[in-house]
Design an enzyme around this catalytic site. Sequence first.
Site, PDB file in Angstrom:
ATOM      1  N   ASP A   3      -6.383   3.622   2.964  1.00 59.38           N
ATOM      2  CA  ASP A   3      -7.143   4.869   2.774  1.00 59.38           C
ATOM      3  C   ASP A   3      -7.945   4.773   1.479  1.00 59.38           C
ATOM      4  O   ASP A   3      -9.092   5.230   1.409  1.00 59.38           O
ATOM      5  CB  ASP A   3      -6.213   6.097   2.724  1.00 59.38           C
ATOM      6  N   TYR A  40       8.676   2.015   7.549  1.00 58.42           N
ATOM      7  CA  TYR A  40       8.226   2.635   8.802  1.00 58.42           C
ATOM      8  C   TYR A  40       9.140   2.323   9.997  1.00 58.42           C
ATOM      9  O   TYR A  40       8.773   2.574  11.144  1.00 58.42           O
ATOM     10  CB  TYR A  40       6.771   2.238   9.085  1.00 58.42           C
ATOM     11  N   ASP A  71       0.758  -1.309  -7.808  1.00 61.40           N
ATOM     12  CA  ASP A  71       0.105  -0.230  -8.566  1.00 61.40           C
ATOM     13  C   ASP A  71      -1.101  -0.762  -9.347  1.00 61.40           C
ATOM     14  O   ASP A  71      -2.162  -0.133  -9.389  1.00 61.40           O
ATOM     15  CB  ASP A  71       1.084   0.542  -9.469  1.00 61.40           C
ATOM     16  N   ASP A  83      -0.676   1.168   4.280  1.00 64.70           N
ATOM     17  CA  ASP A  83      -1.153   2.461   4.769  1.00 64.70           C
ATOM     18  C   ASP A  83      -1.913   3.183   3.655  1.00 64.70           C
ATOM     19  O   ASP A  83      -3.046   3.658   3.842  1.00 64.70           O
ATOM     20  CB  ASP A  83       0.071   3.286   5.232  1.00 64.70           C
ATOM     21  N   LYS A 104       5.854  -5.022  -4.773  1.00 64.11           N
ATOM     22  CA  LYS A 104       6.577  -4.352  -5.861  1.00 64.11           C
ATOM     23  C   LYS A 104       7.900  -5.073  -6.093  1.00 64.11           C
ATOM     24  O   LYS A 104       8.961  -4.447  -6.237  1.00 64.11           O
ATOM     25  CB  LYS A 104       6.787  -2.875  -5.481  1.00 64.11           C
TER      26      LYS A 104
END
Length: 335
Positions: free
Chosen positions: A236, A127, A208, A232, A175
């Site tokens: 959600d 970002y 994941d 982010d 990750k």
Amino acid sequence: MSKTHKICLIEGDGIGHEVIPAARIVLEAAGVKLEFIEAVAGWETFERIGTSVPDETVEAISHTDATLFGAATSPTRKVAGFFGAIRYLRRKLDLFANVRPARHHPVPGSREGVDLVVVRENTEGLYVEQERMYLNGEIAIADTVITKKASARIGEYAAKLAQSRPRKSLHIAHKANVLPVTQGLFLNTALGEAAKYPEVKTQDIIIDNCAMQLVRAPERFDVIVTTNLFGDILSDLTAGLVGGLGIAASGNIGLEHAVFEPVHGSAPDIAGKGISNPAATLFSAVMMLEHLGEAAAAQRLEKALDHVLAQGPRTPDLGGSANTMQFAEAVAKAL
Ligand code: NAI
Ligand code: MG
């Protein structure tokens, strides 16, 4: 005599024009002394004056005790001179921790037993918005920036938060198996900070797998810390576990400033109809009141919100037929 808190209100775009006025009438009934200062930001502001965050808005946030932000639109195409309002404010004001709680609420589809917090690094990662195109549009490259400093302070923030909660559990989601340099720096730095809190049970988890485990057994999670983009997306997902974006709250916390906002965006599909759910903004206001040291008022507001969510009237996203203001008025009445 209790203190008057100065609150900066920024509607932004789309349903921001509905949820912030709704939050204002509820806050006026919350039994604390608040003085509101209005400021502008977002896509409509960019279209009107050529910048999505005028200097006066940064000033207004800097000179108030806390800010409540609605939502801002970002176009999916590159627009010369435009930058995303909330992402700009997070970096400009060094609001390094994005704190996104998800807990069970009495609404349809909300999973029992969920009580977790996603702590998202808020100033770097992908970002930093550094993208370039090469070979006449054949190749696009984006930079990701991970620093030891930002990884350490978000790791420390999350470990401290975990320490303060009953279960004292922390997952560091990453990750590093694919990106051992950038994600590895984040992981190892955060692990080092967490080690300073021996009471906290810390484990690392690949992002994941974390997403899959969250869908299958979200009640097992307490505090999850992760980098910007992953946070982010994950927040959600966790919002979806407990009733959706209509109720998901967040705080952007820095050492000097704090901006509270719903997790959702400007919702162009329903904007202007007056049916958006202001609960996400109101739960963000609960976090804001806690931040201001108004714990009793925060608790009252949270109770009133859960009361109205349970009894109705509810907005259409939760299966009801109330509009934004009818929900807000019911909460104000329940206070
Ligand atoms: P969104 O969060 O605006 O909407 C996703 C879905 O959830 C839509 O169907 C919407 O109607 C529904 N929804 C969201 N909030 C709701 C509420 N309070 N009550 C009832 N339903 C609600 O995300 P989307 O559509 O991906 O993005 C729309 C715009 O918002 C984009 O320009 C995006 O860049 C921006 N955005 C801004 C954010 C911010 O200001 N922090 C965060 C996320 C997106
Ligand atoms: Mg988001």
